[in-house]
Motif scaffolding. Structure first.
Motif, PDB file in Angstrom:
ATOM      1  N   UNK A 109       5.146  -4.719   2.009  1.00  0.00           N
ATOM      2  CA  UNK A 109       5.098  -4.605   3.476  1.00  0.00           C
ATOM      3  C   UNK A 109       6.505  -4.505   4.050  1.00  0.00           C
ATOM      4  N   UNK A 110       7.383  -5.372   3.583  1.00  0.00           N
ATOM      5  CA  UNK A 110       8.763  -5.364   4.099  1.00  0.00           C
ATOM      6  C   UNK A 110       9.453  -4.034   3.799  1.00  0.00           C
ATOM      7  N   UNK A 111       9.209  -3.486   2.623  1.00  0.00           N
ATOM      8  CA  UNK A 111       9.860  -2.231   2.241  1.00  0.00           C
ATOM      9  C   UNK A 111       9.249  -1.018   2.937  1.00  0.00           C
ATOM     10  N   UNK A 112       7.990  -1.108   3.353  1.00  0.00           N
ATOM     11  CA  UNK A 112       7.336   0.037   3.993  1.00  0.00           C
ATOM     12  C   UNK A 112       7.508   0.044   5.510  1.00  0.00           C
ATOM     13  N   UNK A 113       8.028  -1.029   6.075  1.00  0.00           N
ATOM     14  CA  UNK A 113       8.216  -1.094   7.531  1.00  0.00           C
ATOM     15  C   UNK A 113       9.616  -0.599   7.891  1.00  0.00           C
ATOM     16  N   UNK A 114       9.752  -0.011   9.074  1.00  0.00           N
ATOM     17  CA  UNK A 114      11.094   0.401   9.519  1.00  0.00           C
ATOM     18  C   UNK A 114      11.983  -0.817   9.750  1.00  0.00           C
TER      19      UNK A 114
ATOM     20  N   UNK B  75       1.065   4.881   3.267  1.00  0.00           N
ATOM     21  CA  UNK B  75       1.370   3.760   2.392  1.00  0.00           C
ATOM     22  C   UNK B  75       1.467   2.461   3.196  1.00  0.00           C
ATOM     23  N   UNK B  76       2.112   2.566   4.376  1.00  0.00           N
ATOM     24  CA  UNK B  76       2.296   1.385   5.228  1.00  0.00           C
ATOM     25  C   UNK B  76       0.946   0.781   5.609  1.00  0.00           C
ATOM     26  N   UNK B  77      -0.009   1.629   5.978  1.00  0.00           N
ATOM     27  CA  UNK B  77      -1.335   1.142   6.365  1.00  0.00           C
ATOM     28  C   UNK B  77      -2.067   0.521   5.181  1.00  0.00           C
ATOM     29  N   UNK B  78      -1.899   1.112   4.011  1.00  0.00           N
ATOM     30  CA  UNK B  78      -2.554   0.585   2.813  1.00  0.00           C
ATOM     31  C   UNK B  78      -2.019  -0.802   2.468  1.00  0.00           C
TER      32      UNK B  78
ATOM     33  N   UNK C  49      -1.023 -16.230  -8.369  1.00  0.00           N
ATOM     34  CA  UNK C  49      -1.267 -16.067  -6.935  1.00  0.00           C
ATOM     35  C   UNK C  49       0.057 -15.772  -6.219  1.00  0.00           C
ATOM     36  N   UNK C  50       1.088 -16.543  -6.583  1.00  0.00           N
ATOM     37  CA  UNK C  50       2.397 -16.378  -5.951  1.00  0.00           C
ATOM     38  C   UNK C  50       2.964 -14.988  -6.159  1.00  0.00           C
ATOM     39  N   UNK C  51       2.871 -14.477  -7.377  1.00  0.00           N
ATOM     40  CA  UNK C  51       3.405 -13.140  -7.661  1.00  0.00           C
ATOM     41  C   UNK C  51       2.625 -12.051  -6.932  1.00  0.00           C
ATOM     42  N   UNK C  52       1.302 -12.177  -6.890  1.00  0.00           N
ATOM     43  CA  UNK C  52       0.484 -11.182  -6.197  1.00  0.00           C
ATOM     44  C   UNK C  52       0.816 -11.154  -4.703  1.00  0.00           C
ATOM     45  N   UNK C  53       0.846 -12.326  -4.077  1.00  0.00           N
ATOM     46  CA  UNK C  53       1.176 -12.381  -2.650  1.00  0.00           C
ATOM     47  C   UNK C  53       2.595 -11.906  -2.372  1.00  0.00           C
ATOM     48  N   UNK C  54       3.533 -12.314  -3.216  1.00  0.00           N
ATOM     49  CA  UNK C  54       4.927 -11.875  -3.027  1.00  0.00           C
ATOM     50  C   UNK C  54       5.024 -10.360  -3.113  1.00  0.00           C
ATOM     51  N   UNK C  55       4.291  -9.773  -4.052  1.00  0.00           N
ATOM     52  CA  UNK C  55       4.295  -8.314  -4.188  1.00  0.00           C
ATOM     53  C   UNK C  55       3.778  -7.621  -2.940  1.00  0.00           C
ATOM     54  N   UNK C  56       2.706  -8.153  -2.361  1.00  0.00           N
ATOM     55  CA  UNK C  56       2.163  -7.569  -1.132  1.00  0.00           C
ATOM     56  C   UNK C  56       3.143  -7.700   0.032  1.00  0.00           C
ATOM     57  N   UNK C  57       3.741  -8.886   0.176  1.00  0.00           N
ATOM     58  CA  UNK C  57       4.702  -9.090   1.263  1.00  0.00           C
ATOM     59  C   UNK C  57       5.954  -8.228   1.069  1.00  0.00           C
TER      60      UNK C  57
ATOM     61  N   UNK D 132      15.909  -5.163  13.945  1.00  0.00           N
ATOM     62  CA  UNK D 132      16.481  -6.509  13.970  1.00  0.00           C
ATOM     63  C   UNK D 132      15.379  -7.555  14.018  1.00  0.00           C
ATOM     64  N   UNK D 133      15.387  -8.463  13.082  1.00  0.00           N
ATOM     65  CA  UNK D 133      14.434  -9.560  13.062  1.00  0.00           C
ATOM     66  C   UNK D 133      13.038  -9.199  12.602  1.00  0.00           C
ATOM     67  N   UNK D 134      12.832  -7.982  12.111  1.00  0.00           N
ATOM     68  CA  UNK D 134      11.471  -7.557  11.779  1.00  0.00           C
ATOM     69  C   UNK D 134      10.974  -8.073  10.438  1.00  0.00           C
ATOM     70  N   UNK D 135      11.847  -8.513   9.583  1.00  0.00           N
ATOM     71  CA  UNK D 135      11.433  -8.904   8.239  1.00  0.00           C
ATOM     72  C   UNK D 135      11.460 -10.412   7.996  1.00  0.00           C
ATOM     73  N   UNK D 136      11.664 -11.214   9.037  1.00  0.00           N
ATOM     74  CA  UNK D 136      11.792 -12.656   8.813  1.00  0.00           C
ATOM     75  C   UNK D 136      10.488 -13.264   8.312  1.00  0.00           C
ATOM     76  N   UNK D 137       9.345 -12.810   8.820  1.00  0.00           N
ATOM     77  CA  UNK D 137       8.067 -13.377   8.390  1.00  0.00           C
ATOM     78  C   UNK D 137       7.806 -13.046   6.919  1.00  0.00           C
ATOM     79  N   UNK D 138       8.103 -11.815   6.534  1.00  0.00           N
ATOM     80  CA  UNK D 138       7.951 -11.426   5.128  1.00  0.00           C
ATOM     81  C   UNK D 138       8.899 -12.232   4.246  1.00  0.00           C
ATOM     82  N   UNK D 139      10.112 -12.459   4.712  1.00  0.00           N
ATOM     83  CA  UNK D 139      11.076 -13.241   3.929  1.00  0.00           C
ATOM     84  C   UNK D 139      10.593 -14.677   3.729  1.00  0.00           C
ATOM     85  N   UNK D 140      10.042 -15.273   4.782  1.00  0.00           N
ATOM     86  CA  UNK D 140       9.510 -16.644   4.676  1.00  0.00           C
ATOM     87  C   UNK D 140       8.342 -16.670   3.696  1.00  0.00           C
TER      88      UNK D 140
END
Length: 181
Positions: A43-48, A1-4, A32-40, A51-59
């Motif tokens: 990604x944030x939910x599928x990553x371990x 799932x993470x790779x997808x 566009x905003x909703x589609x991109x937000x869903x992808x990000x 510390x500090x790993x989700x800041x880019x997704x949050x931005x």
């Protein structure tokens, strides 16, 4: 799932300028905003959790939320600027707080790097910082002052060509540096 999910973000990033150029007649900015937000978010939910790993997704999710709420087509053009700023931040902060991003990637293949390779990976990380800064500045200028067609051409084609050129140049330099070792 993470790779997808990761692949989805890469494809969305590659096609984004063209989707904006051709899709604005058919889709609203909030879509566009909703589609991109869903992808990000995926990604944030599928990553371990690190510390500090989700800041880019949050931005990115924050930007997408603003895009969806304001529904302003002008905001669509700022996404490449945001991504370059985040990558500059990621690479730049890795230089300060270490290890540099390129060193981390090199250690995946060769865990015991010699000191010369560590210095080299630091220099490559610095080169990527310069690239992301310059690329972000060009994307900003095109967002502010250029027609949508120029913005699309640069962000959808030229910027990726320049990235490929930087990868190729670095690979050639690395072969020479390794040959001397």
């Amino acid at each position: 799932m993470k790779r997808l999910v990761g692949l989805g973000l890469v494809v969305a990033g590659l096609l984004y300028p063209f989707a904006v150029y051709f899709g604005m007649a058919h889709f609203a900015p909030w879509q566009f905003g909703l589609l991109l937000a869903g992808l990000w978010l995926a990604r944030a939910l599928s990553e371990p959790r690190r510390a500090g790993s989700h800041w880019m997704a949050a931005v990115a999710i924050g930007f997408c939320a603003v895009l969806a709420l304001l529904d302003n087509p002008a905001l669509l053009r700022w996404y490449p600027v945001l991504i370059n700023a985040c990558l500059l931040g990621l690479f730049g902060l890795s230089l300060k707080f270490g290890p540099p991003v390129v060193e981390r990637l090199a250690r995946l293949r060769e865990p015991q790097l010699p000191q010369a390779a560590i210095r080299y990976t630091r220099q490559v990380t610095q080169a990527w910082c310069v690239f992301f800064l310059a690329n972000g500045l060009v994307a900003t200028a095109l967002t502010l002052w250029a027609p949508l067609s120029w913005w699309t051409l640069y962000n959808g084609l030229i910027a990726y060509g320049l990235m490929g050129l930087l990868f190729a140049i670095e690979w050639l330099i690395r072969q020479r540096v390794r040959g001397r070792s």
